[in-house]
Scaffold this active site. Structure first.
Site, mmCIF file in Angstrom:
data_model
loop_
_atom_site.group_PDB
_atom_site.id
_atom_site.type_symbol
_atom_site.label_atom_id
_atom_site.label_comp_id
_atom_site.label_asym_id
_atom_site.label_seq_id
_atom_site.Cartn_x
_atom_site.Cartn_y
_atom_site.Cartn_z
ATOM 1 N N GLU A 146 -13.107 -1.412 16.693
ATOM 2 C CA GLU A 146 -12.094 -2.304 16.833
ATOM 3 C C GLU A 146 -11.473 -1.959 18.074
ATOM 4 O OE1 GLU A 146 -9.139 -2.901 13.799
ATOM 5 O OE2 GLU A 146 -10.404 -3.728 12.690
ATOM 6 N N LEU B 117 -2.724 0.734 7.696
ATOM 7 C CA LEU B 117 -2.841 1.006 6.232
ATOM 8 C C LEU B 117 -3.247 2.733 6.210
ATOM 9 C CD1 LEU B 117 -5.480 -1.586 4.943
ATOM 10 C CD2 LEU B 117 -3.344 -1.065 4.094
ATOM 11 N N HIS C 115 3.625 -9.628 14.388
ATOM 12 C CA HIS C 115 2.357 -9.029 13.466
ATOM 13 C C HIS C 115 2.742 -7.840 12.942
ATOM 14 C CE1 HIS C 115 -1.868 -8.522 11.650
ATOM 15 N NE2 HIS C 115 -1.852 -7.707 12.651
ATOM 16 N N GLU D 173 5.283 0.785 7.107
ATOM 17 C CA GLU D 173 5.679 0.050 7.902
ATOM 18 C C GLU D 173 7.305 0.114 8.141
ATOM 19 O OE1 GLU D 173 5.550 -4.384 10.390
ATOM 20 O OE2 GLU D 173 4.355 -3.971 8.400
ATOM 21 N N TRP E 196 -2.780 -8.858 2.750
ATOM 22 C CA TRP E 196 -2.965 -9.615 3.830
ATOM 23 C C TRP E 196 -3.924 -8.849 4.986
ATOM 24 C CZ3 TRP E 196 0.512 -14.043 5.038
ATOM 25 C CH2 TRP E 196 1.021 -14.704 3.880
ATOM 26 N N ALA E 197 -4.046 -7.723 4.992
ATOM 27 C CA ALA E 197 -4.614 -6.967 5.975
ATOM 28 C C ALA E 197 -6.186 -7.150 6.187
ATOM 29 C CB ALA E 197 -4.121 -5.400 5.790
ATOM 30 N N HIS F 117 0.375 -11.047 17.635
ATOM 31 C CA HIS F 117 -0.925 -11.351 17.677
ATOM 32 C C HIS F 117 -1.156 -12.840 18.432
ATOM 33 C CE1 HIS F 117 -5.197 -12.365 16.503
ATOM 34 N NE2 HIS F 117 -5.392 -11.076 16.410
ATOM 35 N N ALA G 45 0.921 -1.092 -0.064
ATOM 36 C CA ALA G 45 -0.035 0.090 -0.044
ATOM 37 C C ALA G 45 0.902 1.319 -0.216
ATOM 38 C CB ALA G 45 -0.933 0.145 1.221
ATOM 39 N N ARG H 186 -4.604 -8.382 24.397
ATOM 40 C CA ARG H 186 -3.703 -9.204 23.471
ATOM 41 C C ARG H 186 -2.518 -9.585 23.843
ATOM 42 N NH1 ARG H 186 -3.346 -6.734 17.313
ATOM 43 N NH2 ARG H 186 -5.434 -7.259 17.209
ATOM 44 N N ARG I 151 1.011 -0.361 18.328
ATOM 45 C CA ARG I 151 0.071 0.467 17.228
ATOM 46 C C ARG I 151 -1.322 0.113 17.693
ATOM 47 N NH1 ARG I 151 -2.444 -2.072 12.905
ATOM 48 N NH2 ARG I 151 -1.615 -3.947 13.283
#
Length: 558
Positions: free
Chosen positions: A117, A385, A344, A368, A49-50, A233, A19, A279, A379
């Site tokens: 989220e 993104l 991740h 990134e 893959w996001a 993750h 991206a 997490r 993050r």
């Protein structure tokens, strides 16, 4: 796409076609000739893959200010406030530009559909089903291929930055393409090579995420920042041969249990909320449990049992998870899913300012690969993104200094020739290193870190770096003089060079992550240190590294 005739000069080179790279290439002034370099094909990147989405305060109940506060709260004291404010303010404009380019975000009626989220205080995540990244990449790739000023160079390996010998300005890169090492000149080089998850034995990143941009920048003496901070993750699908597909936290939210080989819900041993703890705590619980119970914790797994959730609800809420598990022979209605934590996202990277400029004139970094100051030590979901797009847009303001043409009158062609036995031996050695590095880094700088094992791993990596530099291929490549090209006679040169480049970059970023983790004697965000399990106010600073020198810098909170 057919092979192209590669020119030795562009106005701008963009390395990486996720991206960040694609959007940057589209935003650059259209009177510039742009070379877009990707080591695979144009559609393979971590952005693709996001699953989640892209965060932006676009609803009447939301505001950029709330987005700023959520981002700063997640960043554990290390976000630079002015940069976070810039990101949040620019977000809605960037979403509009993606929609105008043709990205089909989900809608409710005429309005963009927004979801909530973890750690967001409002519904602000735009998505395209659960394949947002893929939708963004497909749209951007199609636009890039239509632009006459952008040349896409596929299956090309960027080896190193090419600096001017006197001014130390970035003036291009060395590139392996079609059996040749070439020197490609440019007025500016933009690194958009994504993260470095492949340095860990367990990662959700694709095979191409080997930290290339960060390693190349470090070797050129760029300043890097906060490299110890990696987001793990807790529940990635862990099956031999399968991609490390993320099994969303929402599955545990709906009632799935985490169990070990004995069928026991072990997460409660580590936190009263069990599998619904934050997490990082769930990741540590799984990691610690596997260290205690398994012979080879680097490849072991626990189980995520969805059977406590009613089957109709599973079908309605998680159709994609059901489909992916099915593809790998797992029936979520009758058996648990093998899962383990996985690296991740890398919060650290090449230090950049609001214009993506690094400390090396002419060198920029986006996405990134960069450390903008937005993510701090951890993050916030769906800000990655967004960062690619907001900072990619900044490159529309790029102004180039004219490069001096390189003297090319007497180019000599170096040849790399060794007997096949020697090549085979080196190739085998590189293959072993390629699998050993991630195991070592996972064990010593994964979810839980300890000073003694970090120090041991650092000396391991240093001796591997020494052996690597003694390889015949390493010596040959370091002896090349720009702008002279070099030619490989061996038929498997592409395969050999690809492996060599991966190992080269993985060794360097392994060293950088290990050293940075050993340097920060506290726990904060994505860095958990067993010897120093608490955050220390004296460490509310960025860690910077240039060459082999580490130092601290205060955070800009104003």
């Amino acid at each position: 796409m057919s092979e192209i005739t590669l020119h030795n000069q562009f106005d701008v080179l963009v390395v990486g076609a996720g991206a960040a790279g694609l959007y940057t290439a589209l935003c650059l002034p259209q009177d510039l000739q742009v070379g877009l370099i990707t080591k695979d094909t144009i559609s393979l990147s971590a952005s693709e893959w996001a699953q989640g989405g892209i965060a932006a305060a676009v609803s009447p109940e939301d505001s950029p200010q709330l987005h700023v506060e959520d981002t700063i709260a997640a960043g554990a004291g290390l976000c630079d406030r002015s940069v976070v404010e810039f990101l949040a303010q620019e977000a809605s404009l960037c979403i509009k530009s993606l929609v105008d380019l043709g990205v089909a975000f989900d809608r409710r009626g005429n309005e963009l559909a927004l979801t909530l989220e973890a750690a967001h205080s409002r519904h602000r995540v735009l998505h395209a089903a659960d394949t947002t990244g893929s939708q963004v990449i497909t749209t951007l790739s199609a636009q890039v291929l239509q632009r006459s000023n952008i040349t896409v160079i596929q299956q090309a390996l960027a080896l190193d930055l090419w600096l001017h010998p006197d001014t130390k300005r970035a003036q291009g890169i060395s590139l392996f393409y079609q059996s040749q090492v070439r020197w490609i000149q440019a007025g500016a080089v933009i690194l958009a090579t994504g993260g470095g998850g492949q340095v860990f034995a367990q990662t959700t990143n694709p095979a191409i995420s080997t930290g290339d941009g960060v390693a190349m920048a470090w070797r050129a003496k760029a300043i890097l920042r906060d490299l110890e901070f990696v987001q793990f993750h807790p529940t990635a699908l862990t099956k031999q041969g399968a991609d490390r597909f993320l099994i969303s936290e929402a599955v545990r939210g709906e009632g799935a249990h985490l169990i070990d080989n004995q069928g026991r819900r072990f997460a409660f041993d580590y936190h009263p909320s069990g599998e619904l703890a934050p997490r990082d705590i769930v990741s540590r619980a799984i990691f610690t449990h596997l260290q205690k119970t398994e012979n080879d914790p680097a490849t072991a797994n626990v189980w995520l049992d969805m059977r406590p959730i009613p089957p109709d609800k599973i079908r309605y809420r998680f159709p994609n998870i059901v489909k992916v598990c099915q593809r790998w022979g797992i029936d979520v209605f009758s058996e648990p899913i093998p899962v383990a934590p996985a690296a991740h996202y890398w919060m650290g990277g090449i230090q950049t300012d609001l214009m993506n400029q690094t400390n090396i004139p002419g060198l920029y970094a986006v996405g990134e690969t960069a450390s903008t100051g937005v993510h701090g030590a951890n993050r916030l979901a769906s800000n990655s993104l967004l960062e690619c797009i907001v900072f990619g847009a900044q490159m529309s303001r790029l102004q180039l200094e004219k490069n001096q043409p390189v003297q090319t009158a007497h180019l000599s062609l170096d040849r790399f020739e060794v007997d096949s036995k020697e090549i085979d031996d080196e190739y085998q050695y590189l293959k072993e290193l390629r699998s050993e590095i991630p195991r070592l880094v996972w064990q010593s700088a994964g979810i839980c870190r300890q000073q003694s094992s970090l120090n041991k791993a650092i000396s391991n990596i240093e001796s591997w770096q020494q052996q690597f530099s003694d390889l015949k291929l390493s010596k040959f490549l370091s002896s090349l003089h720009p702008p002279n090209p070099a030619y490989f006679t061996s038929s498997n040169a592409q395969q050999y060079l690809k492996l060599w480049t991966q190992v080269h970059n993985l060794l360097d970023i392994a060293y950088l992550i290990l050293k940075s983790a050993a340097y920060r004697t506290e726990s904060r965000g994505g860095h958990y240190h067993l010897d120093y399990p608490h955050s220390d106010p004296n460490w509310q600073v960025h860690t910077l590294v240039q060459n082999h020198h580490w130092w601290k810098e205060s955070v800009r909170n104003h």
